[in-house]
Design a protein around this motif. Structure first.
Motif, PDB file in Angstrom:
ATOM      1  N   UNK A  16      -4.027  82.638 101.474  1.00  0.00           N
ATOM      2  CA  UNK A  16      -3.137  81.926 102.399  1.00  0.00           C
ATOM      3  C   UNK A  16      -2.940  82.741 103.671  1.00  0.00           C
ATOM      4  N   UNK A  17      -2.772  84.049 103.535  1.00  0.00           N
ATOM      5  CA  UNK A  17      -2.618  84.902 104.720  1.00  0.00           C
ATOM      6  C   UNK A  17      -3.853  84.815 105.608  1.00  0.00           C
ATOM      7  N   UNK A  18      -5.029  84.846 105.007  1.00  0.00           N
ATOM      8  CA  UNK A  18      -6.265  84.718 105.786  1.00  0.00           C
ATOM      9  C   UNK A  18      -6.333  83.349 106.465  1.00  0.00           C
ATOM     10  N   UNK A  19      -5.890  82.313 105.763  1.00  0.00           N
ATOM     11  CA  UNK A  19      -5.858  80.971 106.339  1.00  0.00           C
ATOM     12  C   UNK A  19      -4.899  80.906 107.520  1.00  0.00           C
ATOM     13  N   UNK A  20      -3.738  81.551 107.394  1.00  0.00           N
ATOM     14  CA  UNK A  20      -2.777  81.558 108.490  1.00  0.00           C
ATOM     15  C   UNK A  20      -3.303  82.333 109.690  1.00  0.00           C
ATOM     16  N   UNK A  21      -4.079  83.379 109.452  1.00  0.00           N
ATOM     17  CA  UNK A  21      -4.725  84.081 110.565  1.00  0.00           C
ATOM     18  C   UNK A  21      -5.647  83.133 111.325  1.00  0.00           C
ATOM     19  N   UNK A  22      -6.411  82.327 110.591  1.00  0.00           N
ATOM     20  CA  UNK A  22      -7.285  81.331 111.229  1.00  0.00           C
ATOM     21  C   UNK A  22      -6.431  80.325 111.996  1.00  0.00           C
ATOM     22  N   UNK A  23      -5.404  79.813 111.336  1.00  0.00           N
ATOM     23  CA  UNK A  23      -4.565  78.768 111.947  1.00  0.00           C
ATOM     24  C   UNK A  23      -3.926  79.237 113.243  1.00  0.00           C
ATOM     25  N   UNK A  24      -3.316  80.414 113.204  1.00  0.00           N
ATOM     26  CA  UNK A  24      -2.512  80.849 114.348  1.00  0.00           C
ATOM     27  C   UNK A  24      -3.288  81.675 115.369  1.00  0.00           C
ATOM     28  N   UNK A  25      -4.301  82.379 114.955  1.00  0.00           N
ATOM     29  CA  UNK A  25      -5.026  83.242 115.891  1.00  0.00           C
ATOM     30  C   UNK A  25      -6.324  82.614 116.399  1.00  0.00           C
TER      31      UNK A  25
END
Length: 177
Positions: free
Chosen positions: A111-120
């Protein structure tokens, strides 16, 4: 905010080679019993192959296969769905398919890796999701990562002969480190 060890997992775009791994869990009620989107009739290999092909070409979905970073073992899927580009908002989803891998940090790392994709990478403003109110384990994971409750949708899904409340959670870009 607690930060998981992202180096545990590697994300790659979902591919047709993932279909058999997905089929190993997508029709298993012990795995998907807490996922409203999978309630219903069993999915066939052709159904799953069509879904993979659709999301790979979709402008409104980004779906990733979660791999163990150390041995490239298949762990599950994460994704951003219903991306509304004008408002830069998307719905998140995540599953670690093998119950023996639960509680080891893979889901949080994915999920953290997914959020990096989403936000960055995608520069989204907000990521949201809905979780069965009774799915305490999942709620703990998302909240521990910094998602905030946005409300309860009462009797939102009929599943297994009963109505279920859903908790909507969300995170804004500035809330993610």
């Amino acid at each position: 905010m607690w930060q998981p060890e992202r180096s545990m997992v590697r994300l790659r775009a979902v591919d047709e080679i993932d279909v058999d791994n997905i089929l190993a869990w997508v029709n298993d009620p012990r795995v998907v019993g807490n996922l409203a989107t999978f309630a219903g009739t069993p999915l066939t290999r052709a159904d799953e192959l069509a879904w993979v092909r659709k999301v790979r070409t979709s402008n409104d979905d980004r779906v990733f296969t979660v791999m163990d970073a150390h041995d490239d073992r298949y762990l599950g899927q994460v994704g951003l769905h219903q991306i509304f580009w004008r408002s830069r908002v998307a719905r998140a989803a995540a599953i670690i398919s093998n119950k023996s891998e639960h509680g080891r940090g893979y889901g949080s790392a994915a999920i953290a890796a997914l959020l990096d994709v989403a936000f960055h990478e995608l520069e989204l403003h907000k990521v949201w999701l809905m979780v069965f109110r009774t799915n305490e384990r999942s709620l703990r994971t998302w909240r521990r990562l910094g998602f905030l409750d946005e409300g309860v949708l009462r009797d939102e899904y009929f599943h297994d002969g009963a109505w279920h409340d859903m908790v909507r959670l969300g995170m804004l870009r500035h809330e993610w480190r």
